[in-house]
Scaffold this motif. Structure first.
Motif, PDB file in Angstrom:
ATOM      1  N   GLU A  93     -24.144  20.283  -6.076  1.00  0.00           N
ATOM      2  CA  GLU A  93     -22.689  20.387  -6.062  1.00  0.00           C
ATOM      3  C   GLU A  93     -21.993  19.037  -5.881  1.00  0.00           C
ATOM      4  N   ARG A  96     -22.488  17.116  -9.156  1.00  0.00           N
ATOM      5  CA  ARG A  96     -21.680  17.726 -10.218  1.00  0.00           C
ATOM      6  C   ARG A  96     -20.207  17.355 -10.055  1.00  0.00           C
ATOM      7  N   SER A  97     -19.720  17.447  -8.859  1.00  0.00           N
ATOM      8  CA  SER A  97     -18.318  17.128  -8.589  1.00  0.00           C
ATOM      9  C   SER A  97     -18.007  15.673  -8.931  1.00  0.00           C
ATOM     10  N   ARG A 100     -18.099  15.227 -12.856  1.00  0.00           N
ATOM     11  CA  ARG A 100     -16.985  15.900 -13.536  1.00  0.00           C
ATOM     12  C   ARG A 100     -15.644  15.249 -13.258  1.00  0.00           C
ATOM     13  N   SER A 101     -15.536  14.596 -12.128  1.00  0.00           N
ATOM     14  CA  SER A 101     -14.252  13.968 -11.796  1.00  0.00           C
ATOM     15  C   SER A 101     -14.166  12.523 -12.278  1.00  0.00           C
ATOM     16  N   LYS A 104     -15.762  12.312 -16.507  1.00  0.00           N
ATOM     17  CA  LYS A 104     -15.502  13.453 -17.394  1.00  0.00           C
ATOM     18  C   LYS A 104     -15.284  13.044 -18.836  1.00  0.00           C
TER      19      LYS A 104
END
Length: 216
Positions: A93, A96-97, A100-101, A104
């Protein structure tokens, strides 16, 4: 409380993120609260549940030192639970965070390949048309490593290499392992896919045809 309730409890996940990041370290409740960003009373209740369940164990206070808590490696499902933690809230997590931030516009796929005995998490990042800035990626991973209490080893490859990967590629067998966890899938980010050579040629021909067209 069922096993599922236990695993998906936000308080438990926050504490296990800290405990599994350093399974041999002993934490006073106050330190667990600080690292997990929970209130001390909430932390104490969650610790009590972990101890009763056998996931964690207490170490009695010594002299002027407070009582501490650490992971109980003798718990019958210790390896399985730690694997779940790694593949979800404890490692996947946060990674991933971050991807993605901060990335991206470049990352199209990403996989947690696993963790070695020294606690190093291996990550495969697949980029699209844009290549992630190397310095920015290194800085982000270093910052995340400190937060997670784990080292990160990152492989960054283009989507073309990923799609055309042969069985002899060193990463090929790693990706097909049952322990691999995909944390960023196609479509999860806004990253543009690379333009195929045929697509470039077709676009060039269309542009030439437009330029060659007689003006009215």
């Amino acid at each position: 409380m069922s096993a599922a309730d236990f695993l998906f409890s936000p308080e438990v996940q926050k504490l296990l993120t800290v405990l599994y990041a350093a399974p041999d370290q002993q934490f006073p409740t106050s330190e667990l609260a600080r690292r997990s960003k929970l209130a001390e009373a909430e932390t104490a209740l969650t610790v009590e549940h972990l101890v009763r369940s056998g996931i964690a164990k207490r170490q009695a206070a010594k002299a002027d030192q407070a009582e501490t808590v650490q992971v109980d490696r003798s718990f019958v499902f210790h390896k399985e639970l730690r694997s779940i933690a790694l593949r979800s809230f404890a490692a996947a997590e946060p990674i991933r965070s971050m991807l993605r931030s901060r990335f991206k516009d470049s990352v199209v796929r990403a996989f947690v390949l696993g963790e070695d005995a020294q606690g190093t998490v291996e990550l495969l990042v697949v980029h699209g048309q844009l290549v992630p800035d190397e310095a920015a990626m290194a800085t982000a991973c270093q910052k995340l490593s400190k937060t997670m209490g784990r080292h990160l080893k990152v492989h960054v490859i283009p989507l073309g290499r990923f799609n055309d990967m042969s069985p002899r590629d060193p990463l090929s067998s790693r990706i097909s392992a049952a322990t691999v966890h995909e944390i960023v899938a196609l479509g999860d980010t806004k990253a543009a896919l690379p333009v195929e050579r045929g697509g470039l040629l077709q676009a060039a021909r269309k542009k030439l045809a437009t330029l060659a067209r007689p003006s009215a």
